[in-house]
Write an enzyme that holds these catalytic residues in place. Sequence first.
Site, mmCIF file in Angstrom:
data_model
loop_
_atom_site.group_PDB
_atom_site.id
_atom_site.type_symbol
_atom_site.label_atom_id
_atom_site.label_comp_id
_atom_site.label_asym_id
_atom_site.label_seq_id
_atom_site.Cartn_x
_atom_site.Cartn_y
_atom_site.Cartn_z
ATOM 1 N NE ARG A 261 5.177 -0.455 10.283
ATOM 2 C CZ ARG A 261 4.140 -0.698 9.635
ATOM 3 N NH1 ARG A 261 3.889 0.001 8.425
ATOM 4 N NH2 ARG A 261 3.147 -1.289 9.952
ATOM 5 N NE ARG B 267 -5.589 -0.559 8.742
ATOM 6 C CZ ARG B 267 -4.413 -0.868 8.393
ATOM 7 N NH1 ARG B 267 -3.983 -2.120 8.512
ATOM 8 N NH2 ARG B 267 -3.565 -0.031 7.998
ATOM 9 N NE ARG C 173 7.176 -2.464 6.661
ATOM 10 C CZ ARG C 173 5.839 -2.277 6.559
ATOM 11 N NH1 ARG C 173 5.157 -1.684 5.564
ATOM 12 N NH2 ARG C 173 5.203 -3.180 7.462
ATOM 13 C CE LYS D 282 -2.232 -1.153 3.923
ATOM 14 N NZ LYS D 282 -1.480 -2.521 3.995
ATOM 15 N NE ARG E 76 1.303 -5.144 11.101
ATOM 16 C CZ ARG E 76 2.474 -4.997 10.442
ATOM 17 N NH1 ARG E 76 3.727 -5.417 10.864
ATOM 18 N NH2 ARG E 76 2.794 -4.280 9.338
HETATM 19 P P1 AP5 Z 1 4.786 -1.537 2.031
HETATM 20 O O1 AP5 Z 1 4.395 -0.832 0.753
HETATM 21 O O2 AP5 Z 1 5.177 -0.891 3.055
HETATM 22 O O3 AP5 Z 1 3.457 -2.354 2.420
HETATM 23 P P2 AP5 Z 1 2.142 -1.763 3.295
HETATM 24 O O4 AP5 Z 1 0.858 -2.386 2.688
HETATM 25 O O5 AP5 Z 1 1.955 -0.250 3.213
HETATM 26 O O6 AP5 Z 1 2.290 -2.481 4.605
HETATM 27 P P3 AP5 Z 1 1.952 -1.891 6.192
HETATM 28 O O7 AP5 Z 1 2.744 -2.870 6.983
HETATM 29 O O8 AP5 Z 1 2.375 -0.465 6.290
HETATM 30 O O9 AP5 Z 1 0.728 -2.273 6.362
HETATM 31 P P4 AP5 Z 1 -0.164 -2.294 7.629
HETATM 32 O O10 AP5 Z 1 -1.693 -2.090 7.070
HETATM 33 O O11 AP5 Z 1 0.153 -3.648 8.296
HETATM 34 O O12 AP5 Z 1 0.571 -1.269 8.309
HETATM 35 P P5 AP5 Z 1 -0.026 0.032 8.831
HETATM 36 O O13 AP5 Z 1 1.061 1.015 9.169
HETATM 37 O O14 AP5 Z 1 -1.166 0.568 7.976
HETATM 38 O O15 AP5 Z 1 5.452 -2.668 1.491
HETATM 39 C C1 AP5 Z 1 6.210 -3.540 2.498
HETATM 40 C C2 AP5 Z 1 7.491 -4.206 2.044
HETATM 41 O O16 AP5 Z 1 7.321 -4.755 0.680
HETATM 42 C C3 AP5 Z 1 8.504 -2.969 1.698
HETATM 43 O O17 AP5 Z 1 9.805 -3.452 2.285
HETATM 44 C C4 AP5 Z 1 8.435 -2.820 0.283
HETATM 45 O O18 AP5 Z 1 9.840 -2.275 -0.306
HETATM 46 C C5 AP5 Z 1 8.292 -4.138 -0.258
HETATM 47 N N1 AP5 Z 1 7.617 -4.201 -1.418
HETATM 48 C C6 AP5 Z 1 6.208 -3.274 -1.609
HETATM 49 N N2 AP5 Z 1 5.675 -3.767 -3.035
HETATM 50 C C7 AP5 Z 1 6.544 -4.847 -3.507
HETATM 51 C C8 AP5 Z 1 6.407 -5.529 -4.690
HETATM 52 N N3 AP5 Z 1 5.347 -5.091 -5.656
HETATM 53 N N4 AP5 Z 1 7.701 -6.339 -4.731
HETATM 54 C C9 AP5 Z 1 8.428 -6.544 -3.813
HETATM 55 N N5 AP5 Z 1 8.572 -5.731 -2.647
HETATM 56 C C10 AP5 Z 1 7.637 -5.039 -2.508
HETATM 57 O O19 AP5 Z 1 -0.750 -0.103 10.340
HETATM 58 C C11 AP5 Z 1 -0.012 -0.415 11.474
HETATM 59 C C12 AP5 Z 1 -0.982 -0.511 12.494
HETATM 60 O O20 AP5 Z 1 -1.595 0.365 12.959
HETATM 61 C C13 AP5 Z 1 -1.993 -1.956 12.395
HETATM 62 O O21 AP5 Z 1 -1.362 -3.148 12.567
HETATM 63 C C14 AP5 Z 1 -3.172 -1.427 13.306
HETATM 64 O O22 AP5 Z 1 -2.730 -1.725 14.708
HETATM 65 C C15 AP5 Z 1 -2.851 0.423 13.254
HETATM 66 N N6 AP5 Z 1 -3.680 0.678 12.348
HETATM 67 C C16 AP5 Z 1 -3.562 1.312 11.167
HETATM 68 N N7 AP5 Z 1 -5.106 1.540 10.552
HETATM 69 C C17 AP5 Z 1 -5.708 1.334 11.450
HETATM 70 C C18 AP5 Z 1 -7.263 1.564 11.144
HETATM 71 N N8 AP5 Z 1 -7.760 2.316 10.153
HETATM 72 N N9 AP5 Z 1 -7.847 1.158 12.511
HETATM 73 C C19 AP5 Z 1 -7.298 0.689 13.652
HETATM 74 N N10 AP5 Z 1 -5.902 0.552 13.657
HETATM 75 C C20 AP5 Z 1 -5.330 0.970 12.457
#
Ligand code: AP5
Length: 289
Positions: free
Chosen positions: A225, A161, A196, A85, A236
């Site tokens: 992270r 979510r 990552r 994402k 997660r």
């Molecule tokens: P990356 O692009 O960073 O992936 P991402 O989908 O953004 O992953 P996140 O881990 O950030 O998603 P998440 O939903 O778990 O975390 P968030 O911060 O939103 O890519 C990941 C890796 O892969 C990178 O190293 C990249 O280089 C590599 N990559 C990407 N694309 C690639 C490809 N095509 N090929 C090869 N490699 C690739 O949320 C964190 C926490 O916050 C949640 O667990 C929850 O506790 C809380 N939270 C967040 N939003 C909410 C909400 N709406 N409600 C309640 N709690 C929430």
Amino acid sequence: MASSMAAAASYLSPPPVTAERPTARGCLHFPSAPASSRFLRLHSAGGRSPANRKPRYLRRAAKVVVAAMADPLKVMIAGAPASGKGTQCELIKAKYGVVHISAGDLLRAEIAAGTENGKRAKEFMEKGQLVPDDIVVNMVKERLLQPDAQENGWLLDGYPRSYSQAMALETLGIRPDIFILLDVPDEILVERVVGRRLDPVTGRIYHVKYSPPENEEIAARLTQRFDDTEEKVKLRLQTHYQNVESLLSIYEDVIVKVKGDATVEGVFAEIDKLLNSSVDKKEEMVASA
Ligand code: AP5
């Protein structure tokens, strides 16, 4: 992958255009001039004769600006942890000039600032659970309603979510033009999470194998992270699968599944086609209004 990311960034970048200021990535950026003056500048030169016909990239830029003015692009992007994402959002933001709002980033900013909300949020994030709505919902709503997002459109990453989070937007009449759901097999996700790395200076996302840093200086400052461990990503993932289904019916008219296990550029090419088509639809609506 670093070079492929660079390649992706460069093929996204049209040559500089007169009405928009290119950023460091050469992307479209809408300056703070009043919308009406931007509109006039884009439409003031010449008629429709072949000599005056603008090159394709300029017409594309004009389309984005027209859509941004009349009814800016509104995008939601969802997917399991590490489905890409954030990586895709960097590219979408660069090309379409929308405001990227990441729920996870907003929460991490609260944690870094040491606020009460941040302290509470961290407890849930460490367990791989959703942070309660009383923290997340207002935080995202407030950000969405800021003038920059209203004017340039938004790209909502990781929100909603859950059913209740989606309904909080529905009651305000806030709906996306398109809801992109990235689909990546679990075994790939775990490897992506564990590898990552983040650059605290530029905010750029790296991966030790797929998107390594460009030089030693960057490599030395990369951080990981606190929730990027194999153990936590499994929790997660569970949370993601428990909640994602509830969103499908709410957004069924605008949801599009995109395979996220291709290269970064391959995934973006697919998303770009979809967003182009959304912009085209908006342009048609503006023209027919
Ligand atoms: P990356 O692009 O960073 O992936 P991402 O989908 O953004 O992953 P996140 O881990 O950030 O998603 P998440 O939903 O778990 O975390 P968030 O911060 O939103 O890519 C990941 C890796 O892969 C990178 O190293 C990249 O280089 C590599 N990559 C990407 N694309 C690639 C490809 N095509 N090929 C090869 N490699 C690739 O949320 C964190 C926490 O916050 C949640 O667990 C929850 O506790 C809380 N939270 C967040 N939003 C909410 C909400 N709406 N409600 C309640 N709690 C929430």
